[in-house]
Design a protein around this motif. Sequence first.
Motif, PDB file in Angstrom:
ATOM      1  N   MET A  32       0.846  -1.201   0.000  1.00 35.47           N
ATOM      2  CA  MET A  32       0.000   0.000   0.000  1.00 35.47           C
ATOM      3  C   MET A  32       0.880   1.250   0.000  1.00 35.47           C
ATOM      4  N   THR A  33       0.543   2.208  -0.850  1.00 37.81           N
ATOM      5  CA  THR A  33       1.292   3.461  -0.922  1.00 37.81           C
ATOM      6  C   THR A  33       0.760   4.443   0.122  1.00 37.81           C
ATOM      7  N   THR A  34       1.644   5.046   0.917  1.00 35.22           N
ATOM      8  CA  THR A  34       1.228   6.047   1.896  1.00 35.22           C
ATOM      9  C   THR A  34       1.299   7.430   1.261  1.00 35.22           C
ATOM     10  N   GLN A  35       0.820   8.442   1.986  1.00 32.72           N
ATOM     11  CA  GLN A  35       0.823   9.806   1.458  1.00 32.72           C
ATOM     12  C   GLN A  35       2.244  10.356   1.299  1.00 32.72           C
ATOM     13  N   HIS A  36       3.222   9.718   1.897  1.00 35.77           N
ATOM     14  CA  HIS A  36       4.605  10.187   1.810  1.00 35.77           C
ATOM     15  C   HIS A  36       5.439   9.325   0.884  1.00 35.77           C
ATOM     16  N   GLU A  37       4.784   8.566   0.004  1.00 34.81           N
ATOM     17  CA  GLU A  37       5.466   7.707  -0.955  1.00 34.81           C
ATOM     18  C   GLU A  37       4.849   7.881  -2.334  1.00 34.81           C
ATOM     19  N   ARG A  38       5.563   7.396  -3.338  1.00 32.31           N
ATOM     20  CA  ARG A  38       5.019   7.333  -4.693  1.00 32.31           C
ATOM     21  C   ARG A  38       5.336   5.951  -5.260  1.00 32.31           C
ATOM     22  N   GLU A  39       4.358   5.358  -5.915  1.00 31.66           N
ATOM     23  CA  GLU A  39       4.547   4.021  -6.473  1.00 31.66           C
ATOM     24  C   GLU A  39       5.398   4.085  -7.745  1.00 31.66           C
ATOM     25  N   LEU A  40       6.461   3.304  -7.773  1.00 31.13           N
ATOM     26  CA  LEU A  40       7.276   3.173  -8.980  1.00 31.13           C
ATOM     27  C   LEU A  40       6.725   2.090  -9.890  1.00 31.13           C
ATOM     28  N   THR A  41       6.382   0.981  -9.283  1.00 32.74           N
ATOM     29  CA  THR A  41       5.831  -0.186  -9.964  1.00 32.74           C
ATOM     30  C   THR A  41       5.080  -0.956  -8.893  1.00 32.74           C
ATOM     31  N   PRO A  42       4.094  -1.769  -9.238  1.00 30.71           N
ATOM     32  CA  PRO A  42       3.315  -2.447  -8.198  1.00 30.71           C
ATOM     33  C   PRO A  42       4.185  -3.129  -7.148  1.00 30.71           C
ATOM     34  N   GLY A  43       3.952  -2.766  -5.897  1.00 32.71           N
ATOM     35  CA  GLY A  43       4.691  -3.345  -4.789  1.00 32.71           C
ATOM     36  C   GLY A  43       5.983  -2.637  -4.448  1.00 32.71           C
ATOM     37  N   VAL A  44       6.361  -1.622  -5.232  1.00 34.23           N
ATOM     38  CA  VAL A  44       7.609  -0.889  -4.988  1.00 34.23           C
ATOM     39  C   VAL A  44       7.287   0.597  -4.879  1.00 34.23           C
ATOM     40  N   ASN A  45       7.385   1.120  -3.662  1.00 37.12           N
ATOM     41  CA  ASN A  45       7.076   2.520  -3.399  1.00 37.12           C
ATOM     42  C   ASN A  45       8.331   3.265  -2.965  1.00 37.12           C
ATOM     43  N   VAL A  46       8.555   4.431  -3.550  1.00 39.99           N
ATOM     44  CA  VAL A  46       9.716   5.234  -3.192  1.00 39.99           C
ATOM     45  C   VAL A  46       9.294   6.351  -2.244  1.00 39.99           C
ATOM     46  N   PRO A  47       9.960   6.514  -1.098  1.00 45.22           N
ATOM     47  CA  PRO A  47       9.636   7.631  -0.200  1.00 45.22           C
ATOM     48  C   PRO A  47       9.831   8.972  -0.912  1.00 45.22           C
ATOM     49  N   LEU A  48       8.956   9.927  -0.608  1.00 44.81           N
ATOM     50  CA  LEU A  48       9.014  11.225  -1.279  1.00 44.81           C
ATOM     51  C   LEU A  48      10.198  12.076  -0.836  1.00 44.81           C
ATOM     52  N   VAL A  49      10.774  11.793   0.307  1.00 43.23           N
ATOM     53  CA  VAL A  49      11.990  12.487   0.724  1.00 43.23           C
ATOM     54  C   VAL A  49      13.086  11.452   0.939  1.00 43.23           C
ATOM     55  N   GLY A  50      14.135  11.539   0.137  1.00 47.59           N
ATOM     56  CA  GLY A  50      15.286  10.669   0.295  1.00 47.59           C
ATOM     57  C   GLY A  50      16.489  11.471   0.748  1.00 47.59           C
ATOM     58  N   PHE A  51      17.524  10.778   1.167  1.00 47.75           N
ATOM     59  CA  PHE A  51      18.749  11.433   1.615  1.00 47.75           C
ATOM     60  C   PHE A  51      19.792  11.305   0.514  1.00 47.75           C
TER      61      PHE A  51
END
Length: 304
Positions: A1-20
Motif C-alpha cells: 500500500m502506498t502512503t501519502q509520503h510515498e510514490r509508487e514506482l511499480t506495483p509493490g515498490v514505493n519510493v519515499p518522497l523524501v530521500g537522503f
Amino acid sequence: MTTQHERELTPGVNVPLVGFGTFLIPDDQTADAVENALAAGYRHIDTAEVYENERGVGEGLRRGLQQAGLTRGDVFITTKLWPQTQDRDKTGAEAARSLDESLERLGVEQVDLYLIHATFGREQRLEQWQALAEAYKSGKTRAIGVSNFNATHIDELIEAGLPVPHANQIELHPWSQKPELVSYLNQKGITPIAYSSLAPLSTWRTAPGHSSGKTQEMRAEGERENSPFKKLAEKYGVTEAQFLLGWGVQNGYPVLPKSTNPNRIRQNLDIFSFTIDDADMEYIRGLDRGAGLAWGEVDPTTHG
C-alpha cells in the motif's frame, strides 16, 4: 500500500518522497551522515557508483538499521551505473558487473532502484539498459530507471522493444521545471525523481569543480534580501530549503536533499506540515528558466 509520503514506482515498490542524497559527501564521512539520516527518519538513501561513497553508505546503513531497530526492507536504496569506463562506454556485460560491484560495496544483495546515470553512446546505452532489465528479472534490483535522459532517449529504449523505465532522475526545481519532459514521463508512467532541488539557494554546488558562471549568478540572486524564495519561505513559516523541497513534493516528485548537518538533516525531512497555495504555485511556474545547471555548460543528453 502506498502512503501519502510515498510514490509508487511499480506495483509493490514505493519510493519515499523524501530521500537522503549523498552526492559530494566523502566516503569517510558518508557512514555518519547516513546513520544520522536514518535516525532522523529518512527511509530512502541515494548514492551512485561515481560518487565513490557506496562503502560509506553501506556502513551507515548497517549502523543505522541496528540503532533504529529496522530491517533492510525498511529502507529504500538507490544507486546508479556510471555508463563509462576510462574513455569508452561500458558494454552490457560491464554494466552487469558494475551492479554486482555496487552491491558488494553497499553490503546488500539487492537495491531498490538502479539507474543508468547519464546518456552517452546510443548503442551501448541500449546494451546497458538490456543489462538493467536482466538485473530486474533476476531480482538484483526491485526497479530500474534512468537519469538525465530526455524523451528521445527513452523512446529509443521503448522502440528497441526494451522495458519502459520505472523512473527518470533529473534536475527539477523552480528554475528548471522541464514541463514538457515531466508531462511525457507522466504519460509513460515514469516517475520523475528530482535532484538539485535546492539549486536556487546560494550554497548550491559550491564545491571545487561544480561551479559555473550561471551558478555564481544564482548565488548572487539567492543572497538578495528580496529573493522570491526568502519571501515565500517567510510566508509559510519554513526555511528556504523546506519551501523548495515542499514545492517538489507537492508536484509529486521524490526529492533528495543532502546535508551533513544533523539539524538540517532533520529540517529537510520536515516538509509535510504546509501546503503551497494555488496562487503561489502559479507564480512559481513563471520562474522557470529552462535548462538545468547540474552539468555546468555541458548537457549529457547531447552525447550520442
